[in-house]
Design a protein around this motif. Structure first.
Motif, PDB file in Angstrom:
ATOM      1  N   LYS A  75       0.863  -1.184   0.000  1.00  0.00           N
ATOM      2  CA  LYS A  75       0.000   0.000   0.000  1.00  0.00           C
ATOM      3  C   LYS A  75       0.894   1.226   0.000  1.00  0.00           C
ATOM      4  CE  LYS A  75      -3.878   2.088   2.476  1.00  0.00           C
ATOM      5  NZ  LYS A  75      -3.421   3.456   2.525  1.00  0.00           N
ATOM      6  N   GLN A  76       0.724   2.065  -1.029  1.00  0.00           N
ATOM      7  CA  GLN A  76       1.472   3.310  -1.122  1.00  0.00           C
ATOM      8  C   GLN A  76       0.641   4.441  -0.556  1.00  0.00           C
ATOM      9  OE1 GLN A  76       2.360   2.738  -5.523  1.00  0.00           O
ATOM     10  NE2 GLN A  76       4.047   4.025  -4.830  1.00  0.00           N
ATOM     11  N   ASN A  77       1.166   5.101   0.453  1.00  0.00           N
ATOM     12  CA  ASN A  77       0.509   6.239   1.081  1.00  0.00           C
ATOM     13  C   ASN A  77      -0.999   6.052   1.189  1.00  0.00           C
ATOM     14  OD1 ASN A  77       2.989   7.538   1.470  1.00  0.00           O
ATOM     15  ND2 ASN A  77       2.945   8.352  -0.595  1.00  0.00           N
ATOM     16  N   LYS A  78      -1.786   6.897   0.538  1.00  0.00           N
ATOM     17  CA  LYS A  78      -3.252   6.856   0.675  1.00  0.00           C
ATOM     18  C   LYS A  78      -3.944   6.023  -0.401  1.00  0.00           C
ATOM     19  CE  LYS A  78      -3.457  10.507   3.707  1.00  0.00           C
ATOM     20  NZ  LYS A  78      -3.840  10.294   5.046  1.00  0.00           N
ATOM     21  N   LYS A  79      -3.173   5.388  -1.281  1.00  0.00           N
ATOM     22  CA  LYS A  79      -3.764   4.586  -2.351  1.00  0.00           C
ATOM     23  C   LYS A  79      -4.303   3.271  -1.800  1.00  0.00           C
ATOM     24  CE  LYS A  79      -0.660   6.374  -5.896  1.00  0.00           C
ATOM     25  NZ  LYS A  79       0.411   6.036  -6.839  1.00  0.00           N
ATOM     26  N   SER A  80      -5.127   2.599  -2.597  1.00  0.00           N
ATOM     27  CA  SER A  80      -5.641   1.282  -2.213  1.00  0.00           C
ATOM     28  C   SER A  80      -4.509   0.262  -2.267  1.00  0.00           C
ATOM     29  CB  SER A  80      -6.736   0.837  -3.181  1.00  0.00           C
ATOM     30  OG  SER A  80      -7.871   1.627  -3.019  1.00  0.00           O
ATOM     31  N   PRO A  81      -4.577  -0.760  -1.420  1.00  0.00           N
ATOM     32  CA  PRO A  81      -3.538  -1.792  -1.467  1.00  0.00           C
ATOM     33  C   PRO A  81      -3.645  -2.611  -2.753  1.00  0.00           C
ATOM     34  CG  PRO A  81      -5.299  -2.448   0.011  1.00  0.00           C
ATOM     35  CD  PRO A  81      -5.616  -1.056  -0.437  1.00  0.00           C
ATOM     36  N   PHE A  82      -2.533  -3.205  -3.149  1.00  0.00           N
ATOM     37  CA  PHE A  82      -2.550  -4.090  -4.310  1.00  0.00           C
ATOM     38  C   PHE A  82      -1.732  -5.335  -3.983  1.00  0.00           C
ATOM     39  CE2 PHE A  82       1.109  -1.343  -4.888  1.00  0.00           C
ATOM     40  CZ  PHE A  82       2.102  -2.181  -5.355  1.00  0.00           C
ATOM     41  N   MET A  83      -2.153  -6.445  -4.589  1.00  0.00           N
ATOM     42  CA  MET A  83      -1.494  -7.721  -4.363  1.00  0.00           C
ATOM     43  C   MET A  83      -0.213  -7.775  -5.190  1.00  0.00           C
ATOM     44  SD  MET A  83      -3.039 -11.556  -4.940  1.00  0.00           S
ATOM     45  CE  MET A  83      -4.563 -11.180  -4.097  1.00  0.00           C
ATOM     46  N   LEU A  84       0.866  -8.193  -4.549  1.00  0.00           N
ATOM     47  CA  LEU A  84       2.138  -8.357  -5.245  1.00  0.00           C
ATOM     48  C   LEU A  84       2.501  -9.834  -5.199  1.00  0.00           C
ATOM     49  CD1 LEU A  84       4.586  -6.978  -6.630  1.00  0.00           C
ATOM     50  CD2 LEU A  84       5.652  -6.886  -4.371  1.00  0.00           C
ATOM     51  N   LYS A  85       2.273 -10.524  -6.298  1.00  0.00           N
ATOM     52  CA  LYS A  85       2.550 -11.960  -6.356  1.00  0.00           C
ATOM     53  C   LYS A  85       4.035 -12.199  -6.620  1.00  0.00           C
ATOM     54  CE  LYS A  85      -2.040 -13.304  -7.800  1.00  0.00           C
ATOM     55  NZ  LYS A  85      -2.872 -13.910  -8.820  1.00  0.00           N
ATOM     56  N   ARG A  86       4.496 -13.362  -6.189  1.00  0.00           N
ATOM     57  CA  ARG A  86       5.914 -13.721  -6.314  1.00  0.00           C
ATOM     58  C   ARG A  86       6.402 -13.618  -7.766  1.00  0.00           C
ATOM     59  NH1 ARG A  86       9.239 -16.653  -2.978  1.00  0.00           N
ATOM     60  NH2 ARG A  86       7.484 -17.187  -1.649  1.00  0.00           N
ATOM     61  N   GLN A  87       5.601 -14.087  -8.722  1.00  0.00           N
ATOM     62  CA  GLN A  87       6.057 -14.106 -10.113  1.00  0.00           C
ATOM     63  C   GLN A  87       6.199 -12.713 -10.728  1.00  0.00           C
ATOM     64  OE1 GLN A  87       3.178 -15.552  -9.032  1.00  0.00           O
ATOM     65  NE2 GLN A  87       1.559 -15.453 -10.553  1.00  0.00           N
ATOM     66  N   HIS A  88       5.560 -11.703 -10.142  1.00  0.00           N
ATOM     67  CA  HIS A  88       5.664 -10.338 -10.660  1.00  0.00           C
ATOM     68  C   HIS A  88       6.541  -9.445  -9.777  1.00  0.00           C
ATOM     69  CE1 HIS A  88       1.484 -11.594 -12.062  1.00  0.00           C
ATOM     70  NE2 HIS A  88       2.273 -11.667 -13.099  1.00  0.00           N
ATOM     71  N   PHE A  89       7.087 -10.028  -8.721  1.00  0.00           N
ATOM     72  CA  PHE A  89       7.809  -9.238  -7.715  1.00  0.00           C
ATOM     73  C   PHE A  89       8.951  -8.411  -8.301  1.00  0.00           C
ATOM     74  CE2 PHE A  89      11.648  -9.432  -4.946  1.00  0.00           C
ATOM     75  CZ  PHE A  89      11.320  -8.370  -4.122  1.00  0.00           C
ATOM     76  N   LYS A  90       9.865  -9.059  -8.994  1.00  0.00           N
ATOM     77  CA  LYS A  90      11.065  -8.349  -9.467  1.00  0.00           C
ATOM     78  C   LYS A  90      10.711  -7.157 -10.350  1.00  0.00           C
ATOM     79  CE  LYS A  90      15.579  -8.931 -11.508  1.00  0.00           C
ATOM     80  NZ  LYS A  90      16.550  -9.804 -12.133  1.00  0.00           N
ATOM     81  N   ASN A  91       9.851  -7.370 -11.338  1.00  0.00           N
ATOM     82  CA  ASN A  91       9.512  -6.284 -12.267  1.00  0.00           C
ATOM     83  C   ASN A  91       8.677  -5.187 -11.605  1.00  0.00           C
ATOM     84  OD1 ASN A  91      10.879  -7.531 -14.355  1.00  0.00           O
ATOM     85  ND2 ASN A  91       9.072  -8.603 -15.089  1.00  0.00           N
ATOM     86  N   LYS A  92       7.605  -5.572 -10.924  1.00  0.00           N
ATOM     87  CA  LYS A  92       6.698  -4.570 -10.355  1.00  0.00           C
ATOM     88  C   LYS A  92       7.336  -3.792  -9.211  1.00  0.00           C
ATOM     89  CE  LYS A  92       2.120  -6.030 -11.602  1.00  0.00           C
ATOM     90  NZ  LYS A  92       0.763  -6.278 -11.173  1.00  0.00           N
ATOM     91  N   PHE A  93       8.024  -4.509  -8.319  1.00  0.00           N
ATOM     92  CA  PHE A  93       8.609  -3.821  -7.164  1.00  0.00           C
ATOM     93  C   PHE A  93       9.772  -2.930  -7.593  1.00  0.00           C
ATOM     94  CE2 PHE A  93      11.052  -3.379  -3.234  1.00  0.00           C
ATOM     95  CZ  PHE A  93      10.049  -2.904  -2.406  1.00  0.00           C
ATOM     96  N   THR A  94      10.578  -3.399  -8.545  1.00  0.00           N
ATOM     97  CA  THR A  94      11.687  -2.593  -9.061  1.00  0.00           C
ATOM     98  C   THR A  94      11.153  -1.290  -9.652  1.00  0.00           C
ATOM     99  OG1 THR A  94      13.001  -4.560  -9.506  1.00  0.00           O
ATOM    100  CG2 THR A  94      13.630  -2.569 -10.679  1.00  0.00           C
ATOM    101  N   GLU A  95      10.101  -1.403 -10.438  1.00  0.00           N
ATOM    102  CA  GLU A  95       9.470  -0.217 -11.046  1.00  0.00           C
ATOM    103  C   GLU A  95       8.947   0.743  -9.980  1.00  0.00           C
ATOM    104  OE1 GLU A  95       5.367   0.479 -13.478  1.00  0.00           O
ATOM    105  OE2 GLU A  95       6.575  -1.242 -14.103  1.00  0.00           O
ATOM    106  N   LEU A  96       8.426   0.187  -8.907  1.00  0.00           N
ATOM    107  CA  LEU A  96       7.843   0.986  -7.827  1.00  0.00           C
ATOM    108  C   LEU A  96       8.883   1.848  -7.105  1.00  0.00           C
ATOM    109  CD1 LEU A  96       5.102   1.323  -6.211  1.00  0.00           C
ATOM    110  CD2 LEU A  96       5.983  -0.451  -4.709  1.00  0.00           C
ATOM    111  N   ILE A  97      10.093   1.312  -6.912  1.00  0.00           N
ATOM    112  CA  ILE A  97      11.097   2.029  -6.097  1.00  0.00           C
ATOM    113  C   ILE A  97      12.220   2.673  -6.915  1.00  0.00           C
ATOM    114  CG2 ILE A  97      10.637   0.572  -4.088  1.00  0.00           C
ATOM    115  CD1 ILE A  97      13.353  -0.835  -4.703  1.00  0.00           C
ATOM    116  N   ARG A  98      12.284   2.396  -8.209  1.00  0.00           N
ATOM    117  CA  ARG A  98      13.423   2.840  -9.015  1.00  0.00           C
ATOM    118  C   ARG A  98      13.669   4.350  -8.950  1.00  0.00           C
ATOM    119  NH1 ARG A  98      17.148   0.824 -11.618  1.00  0.00           N
ATOM    120  NH2 ARG A  98      16.171  -1.158 -12.076  1.00  0.00           N
ATOM    121  N   GLU A  99      12.646   5.161  -9.020  1.00  0.00           N
ATOM    122  CA  GLU A  99      12.829   6.615  -9.047  1.00  0.00           C
ATOM    123  C   GLU A  99      13.486   7.131  -7.766  1.00  0.00           C
ATOM    124  OE1 GLU A  99      10.178  10.684  -9.277  1.00  0.00           O
ATOM    125  OE2 GLU A  99       9.351   8.859 -10.174  1.00  0.00           O
ATOM    126  N   ASN A 100      13.044   6.641  -6.610  1.00  0.00           N
ATOM    127  CA  ASN A 100      13.564   7.136  -5.337  1.00  0.00           C
ATOM    128  C   ASN A 100      14.799   6.397  -4.832  1.00  0.00           C
ATOM    129  OD1 ASN A 100      11.552   9.094  -5.101  1.00  0.00           O
ATOM    130  ND2 ASN A 100      10.158   7.674  -4.096  1.00  0.00           N
TER     131      ASN A 100
END
Length: 195
Positions: free
Chosen positions: A134-159
């Protein structure tokens, strides 16, 4: 008739299915605490509720939309659960890590999912290995193991580009999410400009 039968069954089973009493409290929408015993979370295709018995012995089934969440102690550990709305449905999620920008959750250990298959009602435990973010005030989203590397990397890359480059390597895998989020918080805190 099918929904009524399932609800009655859930009410009967929920108080007998939990073997241990989990002392805790429910947090109402206006921030009040009601102490008692958390029994279990019942979940089906059309209904989610927490089975709760207050200190006076009165039993309740609270839908997530009606409370902010609930807390209980198991041994010396405090377990915090929040009510969340996701894609038109309500659910309870267990809080694992609260970060400055991103928080980590999972399905509750005490959740029992009920499914009607023909004339049978079957139960199964929710998948505890699936994490929610869950990012700040946004709705939570499911992060499955098979999408972890791509989705999580994209989420934190800027900061945190240097941390993003480590995702998927030893010590930075899906099951290390709490540690990774703590490191992410340390990185973004160190970059805050002091006036």
């Amino acid at each position: 008739m099918r929904k009524l039968t399932l609800l009655l069954l859930l009410c009967c089973i929920s108080f007998s299915a939990q073997s241990e009493s989990l002392r805790g409290y429910v947090i109402t929408l206006d921030g009040k605490y009601i102490s008692g015993t958390i029994l279990q979370i019942n979940s089906s295709d059309f209904h989610v509720s927490v089975a709760f018995k207050n200190d006076y012995g009165t039993a309740y089934h609270f839908h997530p939309a009606l409370i902010k969440g609930f807390v209980f102690m198991k041994g010396n550990e405090r377990h915090v659960y929040e009510s969340h709305h996701h894609k038109g449905e309500w659910l309870f999620l267990q809080q694992l890590y609260v970060g400055k920008e991103i928080s980590l959750f999972k399905y509750p250990d005490i959740q029992v999912n009920w499914v009607v298959e023909g004339r049978q009602i079957n139960s199964f435990t929710a998948n505890q290995r699936v994490f929610w973010l869950k990012q700040n005030k946004k709705s939570p989203f499911m992060l499955k193991r098979q999408h972890f590397k791509n989705k999580f990397t994209e989420l934190i890359r800027e900061n945190a580009p240097e941390l993003a480059d480590k995702i998927g390597k030893r010590g930075y895998k899906y099951h290390n999410l709490e540690k990774i989020l703590a490191e992410y918080d340390a990185i973004i805190s160190s970059r805050v400009k002091k006036i």
